[in-house]
Design a protein around this motif. Sequence first.
Motif, PDB file in Angstrom:
ATOM      1  N   HIS A  97      48.589  42.145  88.362  1.00 54.65           N
ATOM      2  CA  HIS A  97      48.465  40.455  88.353  1.00 54.65           C
ATOM      3  C   HIS A  97      49.236  40.133  86.999  1.00 54.65           C
ATOM      4  O   HIS A  97      49.113  38.870  86.604  1.00 54.65           O
ATOM      5  CB  HIS A  97      46.976  40.069  88.244  1.00 54.65           C
ATOM      6  CG  HIS A  97      46.377  40.356  89.327  1.00 54.65           C
ATOM      7  ND1 HIS A  97      46.270  39.692  90.556  1.00 54.65           N
ATOM      8  CD2 HIS A  97      45.518  41.524  89.960  1.00 54.65           C
ATOM      9  CE1 HIS A  97      45.420  39.969  91.579  1.00 54.65           C
ATOM     10  NE2 HIS A  97      45.245  41.190  91.273  1.00 54.65           N
ATOM     11  N   SER A  98      50.297  40.710  86.615  1.00 58.29           N
ATOM     12  CA  SER A  98      50.948  40.653  85.323  1.00 58.29           C
ATOM     13  C   SER A  98      52.006  39.454  85.885  1.00 58.29           C
ATOM     14  O   SER A  98      52.269  39.377  87.073  1.00 58.29           O
ATOM     15  CB  SER A  98      51.633  41.613  84.871  1.00 58.29           C
ATOM     16  OG  SER A  98      52.664  42.082  85.664  1.00 58.29           O
ATOM     17  N   PHE A  99      52.523  38.812  84.946  1.00 60.23           N
ATOM     18  CA  PHE A  99      53.590  37.759  85.098  1.00 60.23           C
ATOM     19  C   PHE A  99      54.998  38.592  85.805  1.00 60.23           C
ATOM     20  O   PHE A  99      55.321  37.939  86.793  1.00 60.23           O
ATOM     21  CB  PHE A  99      54.049  37.025  83.857  1.00 60.23           C
ATOM     22  CG  PHE A  99      55.111  36.060  84.253  1.00 60.23           C
ATOM     23  CD1 PHE A  99      54.520  34.558  84.147  1.00 60.23           C
ATOM     24  CD2 PHE A  99      56.325  36.421  83.907  1.00 60.23           C
ATOM     25  CE1 PHE A  99      55.601  33.649  84.574  1.00 60.23           C
ATOM     26  CE2 PHE A  99      57.245  35.303  84.391  1.00 60.23           C
ATOM     27  CZ  PHE A  99      56.760  34.002  84.647  1.00 60.23           C
ATOM     28  N   THR A 100      55.137  39.491  85.614  1.00 61.16           N
ATOM     29  CA  THR A 100      56.140  40.193  85.889  1.00 61.16           C
ATOM     30  C   THR A 100      56.114  40.672  87.577  1.00 61.16           C
ATOM     31  O   THR A 100      56.897  40.358  88.311  1.00 61.16           O
ATOM     32  CB  THR A 100      56.885  41.604  84.958  1.00 61.16           C
ATOM     33  OG1 THR A 100      56.809  41.210  83.701  1.00 61.16           O
ATOM     34  CG2 THR A 100      57.837  42.335  85.740  1.00 61.16           C
ATOM     35  N   VAL A 101      54.913  41.181  87.830  1.00 57.92           N
ATOM     36  CA  VAL A 101      54.537  41.583  88.991  1.00 57.92           C
ATOM     37  C   VAL A 101      54.469  40.431  90.086  1.00 57.92           C
ATOM     38  O   VAL A 101      55.149  40.302  91.238  1.00 57.92           O
ATOM     39  CB  VAL A 101      53.172  42.462  89.267  1.00 57.92           C
ATOM     40  CG1 VAL A 101      52.684  42.514  90.462  1.00 57.92           C
ATOM     41  CG2 VAL A 101      53.125  43.607  88.443  1.00 57.92           C
ATOM     42  N   SER A 102      54.184  39.418  89.644  1.00 61.25           N
ATOM     43  CA  SER A 102      53.911  38.089  90.422  1.00 61.25           C
ATOM     44  C   SER A 102      55.464  37.576  90.824  1.00 61.25           C
ATOM     45  O   SER A 102      55.681  37.148  91.792  1.00 61.25           O
ATOM     46  CB  SER A 102      53.265  36.874  89.912  1.00 61.25           C
ATOM     47  OG  SER A 102      51.713  37.341  89.485  1.00 61.25           O
ATOM     48  N   TYR A 103      56.253  37.523  89.583  1.00 61.34           N
ATOM     49  CA  TYR A 103      57.684  37.254  89.958  1.00 61.34           C
ATOM     50  C   TYR A 103      58.353  38.085  90.845  1.00 61.34           C
ATOM     51  O   TYR A 103      59.006  37.728  91.703  1.00 61.34           O
ATOM     52  CB  TYR A 103      58.569  37.284  88.843  1.00 61.34           C
ATOM     53  CG  TYR A 103      59.772  36.620  88.563  1.00 61.34           C
ATOM     54  CD1 TYR A 103      59.708  35.181  88.259  1.00 61.34           C
ATOM     55  CD2 TYR A 103      60.898  37.283  88.870  1.00 61.34           C
ATOM     56  CE1 TYR A 103      61.153  34.744  88.447  1.00 61.34           C
ATOM     57  CE2 TYR A 103      62.145  36.646  89.002  1.00 61.34           C
ATOM     58  CZ  TYR A 103      62.328  35.606  88.742  1.00 61.34           C
ATOM     59  OH  TYR A 103      63.295  34.965  88.916  1.00 61.34           O
TER      60      TYR A 103
END
Length: 408
Positions: free
Chosen positions: A58-64
Amino acid sequence: MFCLCCQGPQFRLVPNWGNAGHSTNYLSFLQRNRRFFTRSFSAVEVVAYDREKQPEQHSFTVSYLINACGLSPEIAASLSKKVAFETTEKPDSVLALLRNNGFTNAHISKLVKKSPAVLVGSVEETLLPKLEFFHSVGISGTDLANILSSNPIILRRSLEKQIIPNYNFLKSLVSNNEKVVTVWKRALRLHDVSKTVVPNISALRGIGVTQSSISALVISNPGVLCEISEKFDVSVKKVIEMGFNPSNRAFVDALVAIRNMTDNSWEQKLTVYRSWGWSENDFWLAFRSFPRCMTLSVENINIKMDFYVKKMGWRPSAVARTAVALAYSLEKRIIPRCSVLRVLLFKGLIKENINMYSVLVPSEKGFTDKFLFRYQEQVPQLFDIYQGKIDLSELGIGFEHRPEANER
């Protein structure tokens, strides 16, 4: 900022704009880019998964990576360990540049999956100059996207020290950009030609390998030339000891077979050919005339040998003498031509001892002149049989098991 909105059984990541005006802008943005959101990446819909077991997803990078690059949650989570960012500024600029240069969503997914670091690279200093170079030499659009998504390590190489020299060298060998594109897509290790490729090509020229054979090798199997010189020389010596003449095209085909096969794979193929009745002499006759017979899969070999020996009645030794026929397409060449042959044999228009070389090896024009036009009056439906419009079973003929005929 993003928030999760529940829509039915799924969750969607949507921007949290904060006020009505921004919400209106968001709806307008969705309408303008509906095709992108609905067709580009269905992964915009993020399936809810266990937060406690996989909180890092759910990190920002994963979402992106999921929403902007079309990667699955699992792959995105894995890649987030290799690259991370807290804002979209850099990755957005990279993706925008790629899309402006012909990259589709599929290309971007493939590229990022193989080389996620590209998302945090400098657009102005590294990425843009390389794309501009490719454009300057006539490689752009789909060709460029195919190259870089297949072999993204190119983007990590120096433009002046590696990319430009490599291009100039390849162009001198293969004559046009279309072939350069093919080589770059196939050779994952073709980055510094001066260290491996140039010495290996020099070695081939030194023993008499022709320029046309070298060019063919570069196009079809460039990875062979990327081997360190010591190992490459051992393979070359082995091919020479097998009796291949360096001035013949078969020499580089044998080199490819030797370099791309393990000892176990070699023995496995030998066992398969022996099981179909090839003697040691049959094998060497086949391999020296058509080295690619050893690069075919076991399944491919068995299917072709079964057809030639059991259904057409050709002896195994006859197949060995025409080993190139093992590489032909069953659907596009072998069955259409053998269907015509079977009809002509059934009607007694040709002799039973016709050899397979005269049926399978001639060009399309050579075959049609010899077997179709020549007997068209006696068998008006011959062209329809050849084109698959009439099945042999309709004529009471088939590819049933046949005992071996006389040597053909």
